[in-house]
Design an enzyme around this catalytic site. Structure first.
Site, short mmCIF file in Angstrom:
data_model
loop_
_atom_site.label_atom_id
_atom_site.label_comp_id
_atom_site.label_asym_id
_atom_site.label_seq_id
_atom_site.Cartn_x
_atom_site.Cartn_y
_atom_site.Cartn_z
N ASP A 7 2.24 15.54 3.21
CA ASP A 7 3.20 16.74 2.96
C ASP A 7 3.15 18.11 4.20
O ASP A 7 2.24 18.10 4.94
CB ASP A 7 3.69 17.78 1.35
CG ASP A 7 3.90 18.88 1.59
OD1 ASP A 7 4.54 18.49 1.72
OD2 ASP A 7 3.69 19.87 1.05
N SER A 8 4.33 18.77 4.41
CA SER A 8 3.77 19.60 5.59
C SER A 8 2.59 20.78 4.86
O SER A 8 2.27 21.72 6.32
CB SER A 8 5.20 20.33 5.48
OG SER A 8 5.65 21.07 4.45
N TYR A 39 7.77 23.16 7.85
CA TYR A 39 8.72 22.60 8.86
C TYR A 39 9.64 22.11 8.97
O TYR A 39 10.84 21.91 9.27
CB TYR A 39 8.33 21.05 8.16
CG TYR A 39 6.95 20.01 8.77
CD1 TYR A 39 5.69 20.89 9.35
CD2 TYR A 39 7.14 18.44 8.57
CE1 TYR A 39 4.72 20.31 9.05
CE2 TYR A 39 5.81 18.22 8.78
CZ TYR A 39 4.85 18.61 8.93
OH TYR A 39 3.53 17.84 9.65
N GLY A 40 10.45 23.20 7.29
CA GLY A 40 10.98 23.67 7.24
C GLY A 40 12.86 24.01 8.43
O GLY A 40 13.89 24.39 7.98
N CYS A 70 7.24 15.26 0.82
CA CYS A 70 7.67 16.34 1.94
C CYS A 70 9.71 15.77 2.31
O CYS A 70 9.37 15.28 2.55
CB CYS A 70 7.61 16.96 3.09
SG CYS A 70 8.14 17.80 4.31
N ASN A 71 10.26 16.95 1.87
CA ASN A 71 11.97 16.69 1.71
C ASN A 71 12.23 17.39 3.07
O ASN A 71 12.90 16.26 3.13
CB ASN A 71 12.85 17.62 1.32
CG ASN A 71 12.49 17.29 -0.72
OD1 ASN A 71 13.78 16.59 -1.37
ND2 ASN A 71 11.57 17.84 -1.52
N GLU A 150 4.69 29.85 -3.06
CA GLU A 150 3.46 30.29 -1.98
C GLU A 150 2.83 31.27 -2.76
O GLU A 150 1.16 31.78 -2.76
CB GLU A 150 3.86 29.94 -0.08
CG GLU A 150 3.71 28.70 -0.75
CD GLU A 150 3.26 27.76 1.04
OE1 GLU A 150 2.11 29.12 1.23
OE2 GLU A 150 3.52 26.40 0.50
N CYS A 183 13.21 20.54 -2.07
CA CYS A 183 11.60 20.98 -1.71
C CYS A 183 10.97 20.87 -2.24
O CYS A 183 10.74 21.18 -3.79
CB CYS A 183 11.98 22.35 -1.35
SG CYS A 183 10.44 23.29 -0.55
N THR A 184 9.45 20.45 -1.64
CA THR A 184 8.14 20.22 -2.87
C THR A 184 7.88 21.84 -3.42
O THR A 184 7.44 21.36 -4.83
CB THR A 184 6.92 20.09 -2.04
OG1 THR A 184 7.21 21.22 -0.76
CG2 THR A 184 7.02 19.06 -1.04
N HIS A 185 8.44 22.86 -3.02
CA HIS A 185 8.21 24.08 -4.40
C HIS A 185 8.76 24.34 -5.26
O HIS A 185 8.41 24.74 -6.49
CB HIS A 185 7.54 24.81 -2.61
CG HIS A 185 6.62 25.18 -1.73
ND1 HIS A 185 6.80 23.90 -1.10
CD2 HIS A 185 6.10 26.09 -1.85
CE1 HIS A 185 6.01 24.09 0.37
NE2 HIS A 185 5.37 25.68 -0.77
N1 DGL Z 1 7.56 20.36 2.20
C1 DGL Z 1 8.85 21.52 3.22
C2 DGL Z 1 9.55 20.38 1.76
O1 DGL Z 1 9.39 20.10 0.96
C3 DGL Z 1 8.74 23.00 2.36
C4 DGL Z 1 7.83 23.75 3.39
C5 DGL Z 1 8.11 23.46 4.66
O2 DGL Z 1 9.31 24.11 5.36
O3 DGL Z 1 6.99 22.89 4.85
O4 DGL Z 1 10.78 20.78 2.63
#
Ligand code: DGL
Length: 254
Positions: A7-8, A39-40, A70-71, A150, A183-185
């Site tokens: 994941d990011s 990363y988004g 990570c999506n 977060e 998105c993971t969060h």
């Molecule tokens: N893990 C990213 C996702 O699922 C979210 C956080 C990011 O922007 O890196 O897209």
């Protein structure tokens, strides 16, 4: 079977949690690119480059499968990841769409896809959904949920204001039947999102990927607990602390 979960940052721990709860794998190596998150908000080439660098890290561990939790990575870098390794690579987009199809049969249902800017701009969820025949899809980039989650905020007025900001207008015009938490969060605020959207069914990437992988990798009773290791490109102790908070007894004390 040993899997790498990438994941990011820390968000992919929500996916790791589902994998652990269902005891799908004997060993999980988790890597979060905490030095370069988010990363988004980055462009496709950067997301691909970072993902390929993470792939090189995982090559040190002789993994059998690479899971892009990570999506954003799943939206932009799966082809490149697959072309650069000899183990399987799965992302969360296709599993998420298939999980939605199981829950919502009506192709005229109102579907909402939410994710980071890059995930929504990539349009992959939307294009898979359209291939399956869904006609009424709305996609909204809801990146501000990431720092809020977060920060440990799971309900209350800050979140309510963001719901109003992102979904207020939509809610006045449509009854949303299903929402893909792209998105993971977002699984951490899934109940609040569903509640705001009058009970829309929420699709969680972690649960979706478990369903997707379950047939091929039945839960295994021959080991008592999945072995886990956590790595991060910056402040690994910070990531390990979050892993302890979120995953609790599912992981052993390292
Ligand atoms: N893990 C990213 C996702 O699922 C979210 C956080 C990011 O922007 O890196 O897209």
């Amino acid at each position: 079977m040993k899997v790498g979960v990438f994941d990011s940052g820390i968000g992919g721990l929500t996916v790791a949690k589902s994998l652990l709860e269902h005891k799908l794998f004997e060993e999980i190596i988790y890597f979060g690119d905490t030095a370069r998150v988010p990363y988004g908000v980055k462009d496709k080439n950067t997301i691909i480059r970072y993902s390929l660098e993470a792939l090189e890290f995982f090559k040190n561990f002789e993994i059998d499968l690479f899971i892009a939790a990570c999506n954003t990575v799943s939206s932009h870098a799966l082809d490149e990841l697959r072309a650069n390794c000899d183990f399987g690579v799965v992302g969360v987009i296709e599993p998420g769409v298939l999980a939605l199809e199981k829950k919502i049969k009506d192709k005229n249902a109102n579907i909402l896809v939410i994710g980071t800017k890059a995930t929504i701009a990539g349009g992959l969820y939307e294009s898979y959904l359209r291939q399956l025949g869904y006609k009424n899809i709305t996609s909204i980039a809801t990146g501000l949920f990431v720092p809020v989650v977060e920060e440990g905020i799971r309900k209350g007025e800050i979140l309510d204001a963001l719901f109003e900001h992102y979904f207020g207008k939509l809610k006045q015009t449509k009854k949303i039947d299903g929402v893909i938490l792209g998105c993971t969060h977002f699984p951490l605020i899934a109940d609040e999102i569903s509640k705001y959207l009058n009970g829309a069914a929420a699709i969680h990437s972690g649960e979706a990927i478990v369903e997707y992988l379950e047939d091929a990798h039945k839960a295994d009773d021959s080991f008592t607990k999945t072995k886990t290791s956590f790595f991060a490109s910056e402040n690994p102790n910070g990531l390990k602390k979050v892993a302890k908070d979120w995953l609790g007894d599912l992981i052993s004390n390292e």
